[in-house]
Design a protein around this motif. Structure first.
Motif, mmCIF file in Angstrom:
data_model
loop_
_atom_site.group_PDB
_atom_site.id
_atom_site.type_symbol
_atom_site.label_atom_id
_atom_site.label_comp_id
_atom_site.label_asym_id
_atom_site.label_seq_id
_atom_site.Cartn_x
_atom_site.Cartn_y
_atom_site.Cartn_z
ATOM 1 N N PRO A 228 0.807 -1.226 0.000
ATOM 2 C CA PRO A 228 0.000 0.000 0.000
ATOM 3 C C PRO A 228 0.839 1.275 0.000
ATOM 4 C CG PRO A 228 0.002 -0.993 2.172
ATOM 5 C CD PRO A 228 0.682 -1.984 1.268
ATOM 6 N N CYS A 229 2.113 1.173 0.353
ATOM 7 C CA CYS A 229 2.955 2.369 0.394
ATOM 8 C C CYS A 229 3.579 2.684 -0.962
ATOM 9 C CB CYS A 229 4.048 2.229 1.450
ATOM 10 S SG CYS A 229 3.396 1.932 3.113
ATOM 11 N N MET A 230 3.164 1.919 -1.981
ATOM 12 C CA MET A 230 3.535 2.240 -3.367
ATOM 13 C C MET A 230 5.042 2.238 -3.590
ATOM 14 S SD MET A 230 0.726 5.305 -3.889
ATOM 15 C CE MET A 230 1.077 5.495 -5.637
ATOM 16 N N ARG A 231 5.781 1.516 -2.753
ATOM 17 C CA ARG A 231 7.235 1.403 -2.847
ATOM 18 C C ARG A 231 7.927 2.760 -2.668
ATOM 19 N NH1 ARG A 231 8.295 -3.005 -7.743
ATOM 20 N NH2 ARG A 231 6.917 -4.633 -6.899
ATOM 21 N N HIS A 232 7.218 3.718 -2.073
ATOM 22 C CA HIS A 232 7.818 5.024 -1.768
ATOM 23 C C HIS A 232 8.129 5.133 -0.277
ATOM 24 C CE1 HIS A 232 5.515 6.615 -5.513
ATOM 25 N NE2 HIS A 232 6.689 6.062 -5.839
ATOM 26 N N HIS A 245 5.990 4.419 6.422
ATOM 27 C CA HIS A 245 7.079 5.314 6.789
ATOM 28 C C HIS A 245 7.740 5.756 5.493
ATOM 29 C CE1 HIS A 245 7.343 3.235 11.008
ATOM 30 N NE2 HIS A 245 6.143 3.734 10.730
ATOM 31 N N CYS A 246 7.362 6.979 5.036
ATOM 32 C CA CYS A 246 7.702 7.426 3.688
ATOM 33 C C CYS A 246 9.146 7.908 3.588
ATOM 34 C CB CYS A 246 6.762 8.562 3.264
ATOM 35 S SG CYS A 246 5.003 8.112 3.331
ATOM 36 N N THR A 247 9.681 7.819 2.375
ATOM 37 C CA THR A 247 10.994 8.400 2.095
ATOM 38 C C THR A 247 10.866 9.926 2.052
ATOM 39 O OG1 THR A 247 10.633 8.237 -0.287
ATOM 40 C CG2 THR A 247 11.692 6.366 0.793
ATOM 41 N N ALA A 248 11.997 10.605 1.927
ATOM 42 C CA ALA A 248 12.016 12.066 2.061
ATOM 43 C C ALA A 248 11.201 12.780 0.983
ATOM 44 C CB ALA A 248 13.466 12.550 2.028
ATOM 45 N N ARG A 249 11.088 12.185 -0.196
ATOM 46 C CA ARG A 249 10.402 12.869 -1.306
ATOM 47 C C ARG A 249 8.878 12.753 -1.209
ATOM 48 N NH1 ARG A 249 12.429 14.334 -6.499
ATOM 49 N NH2 ARG A 249 10.703 14.936 -7.885
ATOM 50 N N TYR A 250 8.363 11.755 -0.484
ATOM 51 C CA TYR A 250 6.927 11.476 -0.518
ATOM 52 C C TYR A 250 6.301 11.660 0.856
ATOM 53 C CZ TYR A 250 7.978 9.509 -5.076
ATOM 54 O OH TYR A 250 8.409 9.359 -6.370
ATOM 55 N N THR A 251 4.967 11.863 0.831
ATOM 56 C CA THR A 251 4.199 12.010 2.056
ATOM 57 C C THR A 251 2.791 11.474 1.814
ATOM 58 O OG1 THR A 251 3.520 13.581 3.774
ATOM 59 C CG2 THR A 251 3.386 14.340 1.490
ATOM 60 N N GLY A 252 1.933 11.509 2.837
ATOM 61 C CA GLY A 252 0.585 10.976 2.724
ATOM 62 C C GLY A 252 0.467 9.626 3.403
ATOM 63 N N ASN A 253 -0.791 9.207 3.629
ATOM 64 C CA ASN A 253 -1.019 7.932 4.315
ATOM 65 C C ASN A 253 -0.411 6.763 3.558
ATOM 66 O OD1 ASN A 253 -2.405 9.169 6.399
ATOM 67 N ND2 ASN A 253 -4.412 8.909 5.415
ATOM 68 N N ASN A 254 -0.383 6.845 2.230
ATOM 69 C CA ASN A 254 0.161 5.777 1.403
ATOM 70 C C ASN A 254 1.402 6.242 0.629
ATOM 71 O OD1 ASN A 254 -3.038 5.369 1.469
ATOM 72 N ND2 ASN A 254 -2.039 3.372 1.356
ATOM 73 N N CYS A 255 2.029 7.320 1.110
ATOM 74 C CA CYS A 255 3.201 7.884 0.420
ATOM 75 C C CYS A 255 2.862 8.217 -1.039
ATOM 76 C CB CYS A 255 4.399 6.917 0.482
ATOM 77 S SG CYS A 255 4.868 6.448 2.157
ATOM 78 N N GLU A 256 1.628 8.624 -1.220
ATOM 79 C CA GLU A 256 1.159 8.874 -2.578
ATOM 80 C C GLU A 256 1.409 10.302 -3.057
ATOM 81 O OE1 GLU A 256 -2.298 10.115 0.030
ATOM 82 O OE2 GLU A 256 -0.620 8.714 0.064
ATOM 83 N N VAL A 257 1.819 11.209 -2.161
ATOM 84 C CA VAL A 257 2.008 12.617 -2.519
ATOM 85 C C VAL A 257 3.486 12.885 -2.755
ATOM 86 C CG1 VAL A 257 1.706 15.008 -1.797
ATOM 87 C CG2 VAL A 257 -0.017 13.284 -1.179
ATOM 88 N N GLU A 276 20.087 12.366 -4.307
ATOM 89 C CA GLU A 276 18.808 11.642 -4.187
ATOM 90 C C GLU A 276 18.940 10.252 -4.820
ATOM 91 O OE1 GLU A 276 14.059 12.053 -5.406
ATOM 92 O OE2 GLU A 276 15.538 13.484 -6.175
ATOM 93 N N ASP A 277 18.335 9.243 -4.150
ATOM 94 C CA ASP A 277 18.331 7.887 -4.721
ATOM 95 C C ASP A 277 17.001 7.616 -5.417
ATOM 96 O OD1 ASP A 277 16.465 7.277 -2.753
ATOM 97 O OD2 ASP A 277 17.935 6.335 -1.417
ATOM 98 N N THR A 278 16.878 6.426 -5.982
ATOM 99 C CA THR A 278 15.697 6.099 -6.784
ATOM 100 C C THR A 278 14.429 5.977 -5.952
ATOM 101 O OG1 THR A 278 16.237 3.742 -6.588
ATOM 102 C CG2 THR A 278 17.094 4.926 -8.518
ATOM 103 N N ARG A 279 14.523 5.760 -4.653
ATOM 104 C CA ARG A 279 13.337 5.610 -3.820
ATOM 105 C C ARG A 279 12.809 6.951 -3.305
ATOM 106 N NH1 ARG A 279 13.745 3.504 0.758
ATOM 107 N NH2 ARG A 279 11.746 2.417 0.837
ATOM 108 N N GLY A 280 13.590 8.022 -3.504
ATOM 109 C CA GLY A 280 13.164 9.316 -3.002
ATOM 110 C C GLY A 280 13.851 9.722 -1.722
#
Length: 573
Positions: A228-232, A245-257, A276-280
């Protein structure tokens, strides 16, 4: 066990004929059951809560491998079989596994093997028939204990009615824990009746046995299964939900933002370069004399640190007002100077499961699973040897166990992988006899118990009560009691008329002296020779006896006449 007869067969050609005869007898005998192993079922594992059991429709035979795997903190009866007062029980108890049995009008007997199995780990227990010499072994994992041979508890080598077709065979009665099927104890739905047994992978937790009580817990749902975290970010599955627990580039309940470039705010200090790495996520590439996640730490220029006392890339600093340096050690190291590699293998219990050997690394460890029957990062996954090597059991059927496998051999074979020819492996001597191999497994001899007849130790028919109940064949007559060397054998039988020779019994083959050798007067492979008024028996090796004379015209007593004191021409030496 009173031994009354020994019957021999030698040669590979004779072995094949014997197996054909045995198969025909098995198919037509009352109470007989299929001799070959069935193989694993579609539901090999079940949980038992202390009130559950499985009843199998096909009774076990002690002449073939029978066993199962189990896991418990409590123990109980693993399997049992009973028929009209004959019983056999195999039970896991505290610090031992016990085999107990009983027969009508006999005291209960039991033999145990000392081993702790109530530890919430998988264990194998089995009964294995050894044909040369005849014996029955109790196996618990890799330990074995003889529980029966021809001189000690011999009744288990000839269990008779215990293996009757109507016997009741139960698995898991009064047992709490998990059982994985094995040879002769397969859980095929068509062959079982069950109560309260749950057919599934063992649901027990992996906790140590503290209060000796198994607790059935529902496997927790994996809320992260569909990512559900969309690999972010990193998904954490909780009791009733998931967390991202989102990476630095993403936010939101599902790291969707997508929050944009994580390096744009300039998180790296002191001239550090943000990458920056490929995961954000990002890392800071620090300039000389700086270190830390954000390059926030300056390498101390204090004379104590210039000498580089901190090893293994540790960071040296002298706190304000302090007189000595301190080392900030990287993960995996400790000590004043970061000189000590933390041994992750020293943890208790060991991070490697099921006997895996832990090998320490920097801030990590690896597990050597060789020889354990398991695989995985921590040796936590069972290897199914039966699937990985299809022909691992040669002339047999493979049953996977936790950490290993067992081979149940087809008729005529034996050995750990069923590659050795064995005339006795099929149990050709029936319930009333013990089979002894000869000629390297190509031949065998049956040692029959009292009340059983050659060639395959079948049950002897009841003796007639009086001469009115018997019709003697030609050249013989009936006597109610027979005197031999001063002892009366209280059995009704037919004996040969004077001038004829034959073994007394219900139907003696009485022959004239001229035809006595052709009639097989000498027993157990002896050589028969004629004289003027008698014949001689030259016994084969391993046998002894004397020849009849005119004064003693009767042949040696037949093997099934157990109450006779035999003249015993060419009997067992």
């Amino acid at each position: 066990m009173k031994v009354d007869v020994v019957w021999r067969r030698r040669g590979a050609a004779q072995l094949a004929a014997c197996l054909v005869v045995l198969a025909a007898c098995t198919a037509t005998s009352p109470g007989a059951h299929a001799a070959g192993p069935l193989g694993p079922s579609e539901r090999p594992e079940a949980y038992f809560n202390g009130t559950a059991y499985i009843r199998l429709s096909r009774p076990i035979s002690l002449k073939q491998l029978v066993g199962l795997s189990f896991r418990t903190c409590v123990g109980g009866e693993l399997f049992s079989q009973r028929f009209e007062g004959y019983t056999l029980h195999v039970t896991a108890l505290f610090e031992q596994v016990v085999v107990s049995w009983a027969r009508p009008s006999h005291l209960h007997r039991k033999v145990g093997l000392a081993k702790e199995t109530l530890d919430n780990r998988w264990h194998w227990v089995g009964l294995r028939y050894n044909s040369d010499p005849p014996s029955l072994l109790l196996e618990v994992d890799k330990d074995t204990q003889i529980i029966s041979n021809v001189t000690w508890n011999p009744e288990l080598l000839s269990p008779g009615p215990l293996e009757a077709g109507g016997a009741t065979l139960l698995v898991g009665n009064l047992f709490s824990g998990c059982i994985h099927e094995g040879p002769q104890l397969e859980f095929f739905a068509a062959n079982t009746q069950q109560r309260n047994a749950l057919f599934e992978h063992c649901p027990l937790t992996t906790d140590d046995c503290i209060d000796r009580k198994d607790v059935l817990r529902i496997q927790p749902k994996d809320y992260c299964y569909n990512e559900p975290c969309m690999r972010h970010g990193t998904c954490i599955s909780r009791h009733d939900r998931y967390e991202c627990h989102c990476t630095a580039r993403y936010t939101g309940n599902n790291c969707e933002v997508d929050a944009g470039d994580p390096c744009e705010p300039g998180p790296c200090q002191n001239g550090g370069r943000c990458v920056e790495d490929t995961r954000g996520d990002y890392t800071c590439d620090c300039p000389p004399n700086y270190h830390g996640t954000y390059c926030e730490l300056e390498v101390s220029l204090d004379p104590q640190c210039v000498a580089g006392p901190c090893r293994n890339n540790g960071s040296c600093s002298v706190p304000p007002g302090a007189e000595s340096y301190v080392c900030d050690c990287p993960p995996g190291y400790t000590g004043r100077n970061c000189e000590t590699d933390i041994d992750e293998c020293a943890a208790s219990p060991s991070p490697c499961l099921n006997g895996g050997v832990c090998q320490d690394a920097v801030n990590n460890f690896t597990c050597d699973c060789a020889g354990t029957g398991y695989t995985g990062a921590r040796c936590e996954l069972n290897v199914n040897e039966c699937e990985e090597e299809r022909n691992i059991c040669g002339h047999g059927v493979c049953y996977d166990t936790y950490g290993g496998y067992k081979c149940a051999c087809q008729l005529g074979y034996k050995g750990e992988r069923c590659n050795n020819v064995s005339a006795c492996a099929s149990g050709p001597c029936g319930a009333g006899g013990a089979c002894v191999e000869e000629s390297g497994g190509a031949g065998f001899r049956c040692v029959c118990a009292r009340g059983y007849l050659p060639p395959y130790c079948a049950p002897a028919p009841p003796h007639p009560a009086s001469c009115q109940d018997i019709v003697c064949p030609p050249r013989s007559h009936c006597i109610p009691n027979m005197m031999i060397t001063g002892v009366i054998a209280k059995q009704v039988m037919c004996v040969c008329d004077i001038g004829y020779y034959g073994a007394p019994g219900v139907s003696p083959n009485c022959s004239s002296l001229e035809a006595v050798c052709e009639a097989g007067a000498c027993l157990n492979g002896a050589t028969c020779t004629l004289a003027a008024d008698h014949f001689n028996c030259s016994c084969a090796p391993g046998y002894k006896g004397t020849a009849p004379t005119a004064a003693r015209p009767l042949l040696p007593c037949a093997p099934y006449l157990a109450l006779f004191v035999c003249l015993d021409f060419c009997s067992v030496a």
